[in-house]
Scaffold this motif. Sequence first.
Motif, PDB file in Angstrom:
ATOM      1  N   PRO A   1       1.123  -1.568  -0.089  1.00  0.00           N
ATOM      2  CA  PRO A   1       0.390  -0.407  -0.295  1.00  0.00           C
ATOM      3  C   PRO A   1       0.859   1.063   0.296  1.00  0.00           C
ATOM      4  O   PRO A   1       1.813   0.881   0.574  1.00  0.00           O
ATOM      5  CB  PRO A   1      -0.628  -0.050   1.228  1.00  0.00           C
ATOM      6  N   MET A   2       0.207   2.010  -0.813  1.00  0.00           N
ATOM      7  CA  MET A   2       1.472   3.209  -0.730  1.00  0.00           C
ATOM      8  C   MET A   2       0.734   3.797   0.467  1.00  0.00           C
ATOM      9  O   MET A   2      -0.358   4.273   1.105  1.00  0.00           O
ATOM     10  CB  MET A   2      -0.031   4.633  -1.484  1.00  0.00           C
ATOM     11  N   VAL A   3       1.889   4.932   1.675  1.00  0.00           N
ATOM     12  CA  VAL A   3       1.101   5.582   2.987  1.00  0.00           C
ATOM     13  C   VAL A   3       1.611   7.042   2.716  1.00  0.00           C
ATOM     14  O   VAL A   3       1.193   7.287   3.658  1.00  0.00           O
ATOM     15  CB  VAL A   3       2.021   4.539   3.922  1.00  0.00           C
ATOM     16  N   SER A   4       1.936   7.119   1.610  1.00  0.00           N
ATOM     17  CA  SER A   4       2.587   8.471   2.344  1.00  0.00           C
ATOM     18  C   SER A   4       2.531   8.721   0.214  1.00  0.00           C
ATOM     19  O   SER A   4       3.131   7.593  -0.816  1.00  0.00           O
ATOM     20  CB  SER A   4       3.368   9.646   2.556  1.00  0.00           C
ATOM     21  N   GLU A   5       2.628   9.626  -0.456  1.00  0.00           N
ATOM     22  CA  GLU A   5       3.228  10.391  -1.990  1.00  0.00           C
ATOM     23  C   GLU A   5       4.462  10.050  -1.800  1.00  0.00           C
ATOM     24  O   GLU A   5       5.050  10.682  -1.352  1.00  0.00           O
ATOM     25  CB  GLU A   5       3.254  11.011  -2.247  1.00  0.00           C
ATOM     26  N   PRO A   6       4.794   9.036  -2.886  1.00  0.00           N
ATOM     27  CA  PRO A   6       6.696   9.476  -3.346  1.00  0.00           C
ATOM     28  C   PRO A   6       6.858  11.273  -3.043  1.00  0.00           C
ATOM     29  O   PRO A   6       6.643  11.521  -3.641  1.00  0.00           O
ATOM     30  CB  PRO A   6       6.230   8.603  -4.713  1.00  0.00           C
ATOM     31  N   GLY A   7       8.521  10.508  -3.134  1.00  0.00           N
ATOM     32  CA  GLY A   7       8.600  11.978  -2.730  1.00  0.00           C
ATOM     33  C   GLY A   7       8.566  12.940  -1.220  1.00  0.00           C
ATOM     34  O   GLY A   7       9.030  13.729  -1.167  1.00  0.00           O
ATOM     35  N   THR A   8       8.028  12.241  -0.332  1.00  0.00           N
ATOM     36  CA  THR A   8       7.774  12.782   0.680  1.00  0.00           C
ATOM     37  C   THR A   8       8.121  12.886   2.204  1.00  0.00           C
ATOM     38  O   THR A   8       7.300  13.726   3.254  1.00  0.00           O
ATOM     39  CB  THR A   8       5.882  13.076   0.761  1.00  0.00           C
ATOM     40  N   GLY A   9       8.604  11.792   2.223  1.00  0.00           N
ATOM     41  CA  GLY A   9       8.738  10.981   3.618  1.00  0.00           C
ATOM     42  C   GLY A   9       9.908   9.974   3.427  1.00  0.00           C
ATOM     43  O   GLY A   9       9.287   9.236   2.536  1.00  0.00           O
ATOM     44  N   MET A  10      10.946   9.808   4.453  1.00  0.00           N
ATOM     45  CA  MET A  10      11.407   8.110   4.233  1.00  0.00           C
ATOM     46  C   MET A  10      10.887   7.069   5.287  1.00  0.00           C
ATOM     47  O   MET A  10      10.396   7.532   6.445  1.00  0.00           O
ATOM     48  CB  MET A  10      12.775   8.383   5.332  1.00  0.00           C
ATOM     49  N   GLN A  11      10.301   6.407   4.361  1.00  0.00           N
ATOM     50  CA  GLN A  11      10.611   5.157   4.794  1.00  0.00           C
ATOM     51  C   GLN A  11      11.221   4.112   5.074  1.00  0.00           C
ATOM     52  O   GLN A  11      11.325   3.565   4.099  1.00  0.00           O
ATOM     53  CB  GLN A  11       9.095   4.319   4.241  1.00  0.00           C
ATOM     54  N   TYR A  12      12.165   3.760   5.890  1.00  0.00           N
ATOM     55  CA  TYR A  12      13.190   2.595   6.090  1.00  0.00           C
ATOM     56  C   TYR A  12      13.192   1.445   5.522  1.00  0.00           C
ATOM     57  O   TYR A  12      12.000   1.079   5.962  1.00  0.00           O
ATOM     58  CB  TYR A  12      14.233   3.039   7.090  1.00  0.00           C
ATOM     59  N   SER A  13      13.169   0.948   3.945  1.00  0.00           N
ATOM     60  CA  SER A  13      12.983   0.014   3.941  1.00  0.00           C
ATOM     61  C   SER A  13      13.637  -1.002   2.674  1.00  0.00           C
ATOM     62  O   SER A  13      14.544  -0.338   1.545  1.00  0.00           O
ATOM     63  CB  SER A  13      11.427   0.334   2.348  1.00  0.00           C
ATOM     64  N   THR A  14      14.381  -2.114   3.056  1.00  0.00           N
ATOM     65  CA  THR A  14      15.099  -2.338   2.396  1.00  0.00           C
ATOM     66  C   THR A  14      14.165  -3.256   1.050  1.00  0.00           C
ATOM     67  O   THR A  14      15.278  -2.969   0.035  1.00  0.00           O
ATOM     68  CB  THR A  14      15.484  -4.221   2.484  1.00  0.00           C
ATOM     69  N   GLY A  15      13.540  -2.835   1.210  1.00  0.00           N
ATOM     70  CA  GLY A  15      12.444  -3.039  -0.637  1.00  0.00           C
ATOM     71  C   GLY A  15      12.933  -1.812  -1.799  1.00  0.00           C
ATOM     72  O   GLY A  15      13.230  -2.677  -2.426  1.00  0.00           O
ATOM     73  N   SER A  16      12.520  -1.234  -0.956  1.00  0.00           N
ATOM     74  CA  SER A  16      13.229  -0.047  -1.913  1.00  0.00           C
ATOM     75  C   SER A  16      14.264   0.007  -2.147  1.00  0.00           C
ATOM     76  O   SER A  16      14.615  -0.106  -4.196  1.00  0.00           O
ATOM     77  CB  SER A  16      13.056   0.916  -0.653  1.00  0.00           C
ATOM     78  N   PHE A  17      15.910  -0.113  -1.953  1.00  0.00           N
ATOM     79  CA  PHE A  17      16.877  -0.627  -2.729  1.00  0.00           C
ATOM     80  C   PHE A  17      17.084  -2.341  -3.233  1.00  0.00           C
ATOM     81  O   PHE A  17      17.568  -1.970  -3.721  1.00  0.00           O
ATOM     82  CB  PHE A  17      18.322  -1.036  -0.998  1.00  0.00           C
ATOM     83  N   HIS A  18      16.014  -2.927  -2.700  1.00  0.00           N
ATOM     84  CA  HIS A  18      15.711  -3.913  -3.940  1.00  0.00           C
ATOM     85  C   HIS A  18      15.853  -3.878  -5.148  1.00  0.00           C
ATOM     86  O   HIS A  18      15.644  -3.965  -5.762  1.00  0.00           O
ATOM     87  CB  HIS A  18      14.947  -5.448  -3.288  1.00  0.00           C
TER      88      HIS A  18
END
Length: 338
Positions: free
Chosen positions: A153-170
Amino acid sequence: MPKIDRRKFLAGATALFAQPSIAQTNSWQDVAQVARQLDQCHAIVIWQGGQEVLADVFRGPAIDRAVPVKSVSKTIVAALTGAALDRGEIPSLDATLAQVAPQLIPPAADPRVNGITIENLLTMQAGLERTSGVNYGGWVSSGNWVANALTRPMVSEPGTGMQYSTGSFHVLGAVLSETSGESLLSLARARLGRPLGIDIPAWTRDPQGRYLGGNEMSLSMRDMVRFGEMYRQDGRWNGAQVLSSDWVRRSFAPQTRSQFSGLAYGYGWFLGRTNQDTYTLARGYGGQIICLVPSLSLTIAITSDPTRPARSGGYFGDLMRLIENEIIPTARTQARQL
């Protein structure tokens, strides 16, 4: 060596860190003695001015043995992003997933996923529910880690806050592989391992065979230092430009901020300040750290027990006090004596 009770240690360490005579220590062996009392700390290596000034193992593997660096892997993937940008494989950090790797986007993904940029992934501001913390186990148990990360799920608009997530780097690692036509392992060995003269062992892969972006890599401590020294020297190592100086400069510019530690975050590096010195941190679970203090020509590698947490209010805080109250003052004293 018997295990130190943490509550007893904290009582003594609080007093120790607070002592002005200790905080102004001018001996690297004094630094080693303080680090030794941190029962999670395995080893420490420090270079100043391009020379090794301290290398000590308190417990755990030898300095030259590759050990898990956990989320320091994110900083390595960030470096590979810079290498891809330098080579034109990625047109810009503003390029979107839909532009550079549309084949990675699952049909069930929120339409906003198409507009997630490389920079959003690099700064963990994709806006998607994070896959780290309590969500990590379910994510790596899924049948497709990229698809799972991108259909959360989208929890915020892209570019608006850091959600520490290994998935993003994967996902970012998968993009680098798609745009280069090479595996993340091949990229790491060719673009970092070979020019730096460091060994990068193969590590965990997802069900599709993609190497995990952002976790589970291993490096020796001296290889950690070489990687850090390359960044400290504006992307150069032994006379060769490994990463562009522009990439290094941009990496150390704050882009967002961690909701956990409060530290600013650039491109793969946490950013801090103590008195007149700024420093940058690559940080991994358990207390794996590469720290650079450019004003003092200082690079620090710390390895710790990878099975125990290192929270900002606990052991990671202890490491920050070690760096800010012990290592940096010692480095300043040593610099005056040179």
